[in-house]
Scaffold this active site. Structure first.
Site, mmCIF file in Angstrom:
data_model
loop_
_atom_site.group_PDB
_atom_site.id
_atom_site.type_symbol
_atom_site.label_atom_id
_atom_site.label_comp_id
_atom_site.label_asym_id
_atom_site.label_seq_id
_atom_site.Cartn_x
_atom_site.Cartn_y
_atom_site.Cartn_z
ATOM 1 N N LYS A 162 0.822 -1.209 0.000
ATOM 2 C CA LYS A 162 0.000 0.000 0.000
ATOM 3 C C LYS A 162 0.861 1.267 0.000
ATOM 4 O O LYS A 162 2.062 1.205 0.217
ATOM 5 C CB LYS A 162 -0.947 -0.022 1.212
ATOM 6 C CG LYS A 162 -1.827 -1.264 1.286
ATOM 7 C CD LYS A 162 -2.719 -1.455 0.062
ATOM 8 C CE LYS A 162 -3.908 -2.342 0.317
ATOM 9 N NZ LYS A 162 -3.706 -3.778 0.101
HETATM 10 C C1 LIG Z 1 -5.084 -4.590 0.749
HETATM 11 C C2 LIG Z 1 -6.535 -4.581 0.622
HETATM 12 C C3 LIG Z 1 -7.375 -5.130 1.605
HETATM 13 C C4 LIG Z 1 -6.899 -5.914 2.785
HETATM 14 O O1 LIG Z 1 -5.897 -5.385 3.515
HETATM 15 P P1 LIG Z 1 -4.886 -6.354 4.295
HETATM 16 O O2 LIG Z 1 -4.115 -5.383 5.131
HETATM 17 O O3 LIG Z 1 -4.033 -7.034 3.265
HETATM 18 O O4 LIG Z 1 -5.665 -7.310 5.101
HETATM 19 C C5 LIG Z 1 -8.742 -5.004 1.436
HETATM 20 N N1 LIG Z 1 -9.267 -4.413 0.386
HETATM 21 C C6 LIG Z 1 -8.512 -3.895 -0.597
HETATM 22 C C7 LIG Z 1 -9.171 -3.212 -1.741
HETATM 23 C C8 LIG Z 1 -7.120 -3.983 -0.512
HETATM 24 O O5 LIG Z 1 -6.382 -3.480 -1.509
#
Ligand SMILES: *Cc1c(COP(=O)(O)O)cnc(C)c1O
Length: 387
Positions: A189
């Site tokens: 992210k």
């Molecule tokens: C990364 C992501 C998640 C989940 O996050 P995690 O920290 O990996 O559990 C949920 N929704 C979207 C759209 C994502 O990109």
């Protein structure tokens, strides 16, 4: 063969100060949830205009807690998009509710809000939009629908930290309505704590409940007082993760400036290339709302098919030239788990098409303009080769 190093589609950017700060936490004697987690929550709360924030072990746990805070469970329907990381739908199942998949808009690749209205039933309790690649849905329209039908909104803003709606930060509620907003700090992210996430809420009662749901439902009082009044999980964020988040948050705007400059270069090069002629479709050139978590194009799948090619062969040909790409995301309703529950991807034809055609190109702050040029030229080579 290739002299240039492999270019992944994304890469975290962790500086030496962050690494040193992790060492300090490890030496401090307090390594799980503690002062660093609180410090990160305060910094995030300040960012979101004073709204209460709690951090969690990951974005998935954050969304699950959000659903529980909103009181969603068995018998309830939650409207969401079939083009997301599968955890968006999984958490709805986890709390015992039913995901209702609504088709997306071809240009934004996000929920089609007109179709959302048509999917509302007496069992609908919430809408869970996803801001794919950091581009939010029309927030005004979203909350108009939610308020009209008295629905909760759980924004899956996992990819949208730093994104805006009409000048107002996603997660803050200064100039627009905002209910529960969930972010992820997973390694890919825009800002990371390796794994982690945070939930932005409306008031202290919700934050209190979220905090209990985060750790076995426990409330502590005094030196030895302990109460459990709700079934919580084990979703707390460690201070090691939190200190990484603190350092990353301080660099978030700097990261975003770099992403936007690279994206502008992508658009310039694509416009000069033959790729548009070949049928490659660009994302919306939004420089106001999106945090540009990803740069995603749609491949001309039907044309590729006539030449016995597909997304996978394009990805392989790019990989052979040292370029990493991703497919974010395959349509959720094609997964066995969801098929077995009776879902059919043909009900959401645009999502079906996008799930097959979408391709994530490299984009991360450590990239250079030369890297962008390499990606576009490699993609041009691939299409010339496949023509
Ligand atoms: C990364 C992501 C998640 C989940 O996050 P995690 O920290 O990996 O559990 C949920 N929704 C979207 C759209 C994502 O990109």
């Amino acid at each position: 063969m290739n002299q240039l190093p492999f270019l992944p589609f994304t890469k975290p950017n962790i500086d030496e100060a962050t690494i040193a700060a992790v060492g300090d936490v490890l030496r401090s004697g307090w390594i799980t949830t503690g002062p660093k987690c609180q410090q990160l929550e305060s910094a995030l709360s300040e960012l979101f205009g004073g709204r209460p924030v709690r951090c969690f072990a990951n974005g998935t746990a954050t969304m699950e807690v959000a659903l529980r805070v909103a009181g969603i469970g068995p018998g309830d329907e939650v409207i969401t998009t079939p083009i997301s990381w599968v955890s968006t739908a999984n958490v709805i199942l986890t709390v015992g509710a039913k995901p209702v998949f609504v088709d997306i808009d071809l240009s934004t690749r996000n929920l089609n809000l007109e179709l959302v209205k048509a999917a509302i039933t007496p069992a609908t309790k919430a809408i869970m939009p996803v801001y794919l690649s950091g581009l939010p849905v029309d927030i005004d329209q979203l909350y108009e629908i939610a308020d009209h039908y008295q629905l909760r909104v759980i924004e899956d803003a996992a990819q949208a930290l730093g994104s805006h709606w009409q000048g107002n930060l996603i997660g803050s509620s200064h100039q627009h309505r905002s209910d529960l907003v969930s972010f992820s700090f997973q390694a890919n992210k825009n800002m990371t704590s390796i794994e982690g996430g945070c939930l932005v809420m409306n008031h202290a009662d919700e934050a209190n409940l979220a905090q209990r749901l985060r750790l076995q439902g426990v409330t502590r009082t005094g030196l030895d007082g302990m109460e459990v009044d709700v079934l919580g999980g084990k979703h707390n964020m460690t201070d090691v993760n939190a200190v990484i988040g603190i350092h990353q948050l301080a660099q978030l705007s700097e990261f975003m400036v770099k992403r936007k400059a690279l994206v502008k270069h992508y658009f310039q090069l694509f416009e000069q290339s033959k790729l548009i002629e070949y049928g490659v479709i660009l994302p919306i050139a939004d420089m106001h709302h999106s945090n540009w978590h990803m740069f995603q194009v749609l491949l001309p799948i039907e044309q590729l098919k006539t030449r016995h090619q597909n997304r996978s062969t394009v990805m392989q040909a790019l990989k052979d030239q040292g370029i990493g790409t991703g497919a974010h995301y395959p349509i959720i309703t094609d997964f066995k788990l969801y098929k077995n529950l009776g879902y059919q991807s043909t009900n959401t034809p645009v999502a079906q098409q996008v799930g097959q055609a979408i391709l994530t190109l490299p984009l991360f702050p450590l990239m250079t303009n030369q890297d962008v040029e390499r990606v576009v030229h490699s993609l041009e080579n691939v299409f010339a080769q496949f023509h």
